[in-house]
Design a protein around this motif. Sequence first.
Motif, PDB file in Angstrom:
ATOM      1  N   UNK A  22      66.937  60.656  -2.590  1.00  0.00           N
ATOM      2  CA  UNK A  22      67.298  61.907  -1.916  1.00  0.00           C
ATOM      3  C   UNK A  22      68.635  62.494  -2.366  1.00  0.00           C
ATOM      4  N   UNK A  23      69.639  61.669  -2.426  1.00  0.00           N
ATOM      5  CA  UNK A  23      70.982  62.168  -2.716  1.00  0.00           C
ATOM      6  C   UNK A  23      71.072  62.985  -4.000  1.00  0.00           C
ATOM      7  N   UNK A  24      70.452  62.559  -5.105  1.00  0.00           N
ATOM      8  CA  UNK A  24      70.562  63.373  -6.320  1.00  0.00           C
ATOM      9  C   UNK A  24      69.928  64.757  -6.192  1.00  0.00           C
ATOM     10  N   UNK A  27      71.982  68.549  -3.886  1.00  0.00           N
ATOM     11  CA  UNK A  27      72.754  69.645  -4.452  1.00  0.00           C
ATOM     12  C   UNK A  27      74.237  69.669  -4.145  1.00  0.00           C
ATOM     13  N   UNK A  28      74.760  68.682  -3.464  1.00  0.00           N
ATOM     14  CA  UNK A  28      76.200  68.611  -3.221  1.00  0.00           C
ATOM     15  C   UNK A  28      76.615  67.149  -3.167  1.00  0.00           C
ATOM     16  N   UNK A  29      77.924  66.910  -3.266  1.00  0.00           N
ATOM     17  CA  UNK A  29      78.451  65.544  -3.267  1.00  0.00           C
ATOM     18  C   UNK A  29      79.202  65.263  -1.980  1.00  0.00           C
ATOM     19  N   UNK A  30      79.443  64.014  -1.726  1.00  0.00           N
ATOM     20  CA  UNK A  30      80.183  63.585  -0.538  1.00  0.00           C
ATOM     21  C   UNK A  30      81.604  64.158  -0.587  1.00  0.00           C
ATOM     22  N   UNK A  31      81.979  64.890   0.463  1.00  0.00           N
ATOM     23  CA  UNK A  31      83.304  65.510   0.515  1.00  0.00           C
ATOM     24  C   UNK A  31      84.414  64.464   0.515  1.00  0.00           C
TER      25      UNK A  31
END
Length: 99
Positions: A22-24, A27-31
């Motif tokens: 899911x993570x890839x 569309x955004x990364x961990x702030x």
Amino acid sequence: MSGPSPAARLVERAITWYQVRLSPRKGYSCAHRIAHGGDSCSGAVRRTVVERGVSRSVLPVVLRFAACYQAVALLTPHQRVQGVCCCGPIPIPFGFGRR
């Protein structure tokens, strides 16, 4: 010393699945990772659960998510950020910042 409990292994597998599948695609990364370096929230939660077990990880996980919330505000002081928290069994929509 024994290894992680069955519950901790299950949580670890679920987070690993999230990180790979899911993570890839979100569309955004961990702030928190962007603002401070180190592990993403999912990586930090995974490590904490493996090291401490599920029940002893609740408070550190809540504190990590609070720190990530603060990192969003740090990174986006003049814009609105929206998304869905997928690091749990129920997707939770969120919004931060000014409108």
